[in-house]
Scaffold this motif. Structure first.
Motif, PDB file in Angstrom:
ATOM      1  N   ALA A   1      11.169 -45.418  -6.399  1.00 47.40           N
ATOM      2  CA  ALA A   1      12.154 -44.557  -7.065  1.00 47.40           C
ATOM      3  C   ALA A   1      11.550 -43.902  -8.303  1.00 47.40           C
ATOM      4  N   LEU A   2      10.756 -44.653  -9.050  1.00 48.17           N
ATOM      5  CA  LEU A   2      10.101 -44.074 -10.233  1.00 48.17           C
ATOM      6  C   LEU A   2       9.097 -42.989  -9.830  1.00 48.17           C
ATOM      7  N   LEU A   3       8.366 -43.223  -8.750  1.00 47.99           N
ATOM      8  CA  LEU A   3       7.425 -42.213  -8.258  1.00 47.99           C
ATOM      9  C   LEU A   3       8.167 -40.958  -7.800  1.00 47.99           C
ATOM     10  N   ALA A   4       9.287 -41.144  -7.094  1.00 48.70           N
ATOM     11  CA  ALA A   4      10.081 -39.989  -6.649  1.00 48.70           C
ATOM     12  C   ALA A   4      10.652 -39.238  -7.846  1.00 48.70           C
ATOM     13  N   LEU A   5      11.099 -39.970  -8.840  1.00 47.48           N
ATOM     14  CA  LEU A   5      11.645 -39.318 -10.030  1.00 47.48           C
ATOM     15  C   LEU A   5      10.566 -38.533 -10.768  1.00 47.48           C
ATOM     16  N   PHE A   6       9.371 -39.102 -10.861  1.00 52.29           N
ATOM     17  CA  PHE A   6       8.279 -38.430 -11.559  1.00 52.29           C
ATOM     18  C   PHE A   6       7.808 -37.185 -10.814  1.00 52.29           C
TER      19      PHE A   6
ATOM     20  N   HIS B   1      11.169 -31.744 -11.616  1.00 45.43           N
ATOM     21  CA  HIS B   1      11.468 -30.334 -11.871  1.00 45.43           C
ATOM     22  C   HIS B   1      12.281 -29.689 -10.756  1.00 45.43           C
ATOM     23  N   HIS B   2      12.446 -30.386  -9.658  1.00 51.61           N
ATOM     24  CA  HIS B   2      13.206 -29.845  -8.538  1.00 51.61           C
ATOM     25  C   HIS B   2      14.695 -29.909  -8.852  1.00 51.61           C
ATOM     26  N   LYS B   3      15.419 -28.897  -8.388  1.00 52.61           N
ATOM     27  CA  LYS B   3      16.838 -28.808  -8.722  1.00 52.61           C
ATOM     28  C   LYS B   3      17.641 -29.988  -8.160  1.00 52.61           C
TER      29      LYS B   3
END
Length: 141
Positions: free
Chosen positions: A63-68, A72-74
């Motif tokens: 989840a942290l990797l996906a958030l990072f 910038h994606h909407k």
């Protein structure tokens, strides 16, 4: 306060997990950390706890990797929330049932479960979920 005190009532969840002392025993001062889990709730709780902890160990970094990577994606930044929710909801729903099934088999067979077996079964559940997720077996159905 020194860190060598192993006893005490407020040992904390993390200390119980790391020491494999999954179920605190009340009123028995002679119990060691490797005492077998003999009742259904003890076995269920041990397997379930390890399934939840190992699932979170996989899903929180994801989840942290996906958030990072998607910050910038909407709409992509909200994917990390769904990954984290699946890391929590999955073990609570399916993990509860499979942990109960494992504990039920042990109880019906009259066997006692050592805490290391609870670790293996709990982490094994998470491992199976991760393998099925990466192999995309469900997408072929």
């Amino acid at each position: 306060m020194d860190g060598s005190e192993a006893g005490g009532g407020g040992g904390g969840l993390l200390q119980q997990i790391l020491s494999l002392r999954l179920v605190p025993r009340v009123g028995n001062g002679t119990t060691t950390y490797s005492s077998p889990l003999s009742t259904f709730p003890e076995m269920w709780y041990g397997v379930f706890l390890w399934a939840v902890v190992s699932s979170l160990a996989f899903h929180v970094p994801a989840a942290l990797l996906a958030l990072f990577t998607l910050r910038h994606h909407k709409y992509g930044r909200f994917m990390s929330v769904s990954v984290l929710l699946m890391g929590i909801v999955g073990p609570i729903t399916a993990g509860t049932l499979t942990s109960a099934a494992i504990a039920g088999v042990y109880r019906a067979a009259g066997k006692k479960m050592i805490p290391f077996e609870a670790l293996i079964f709990g982490v094994g559940q998470t491992f199976c979920v991760v393998v099925v997720s990466f192999l995309r077996i469900l997408a072929t159905l």
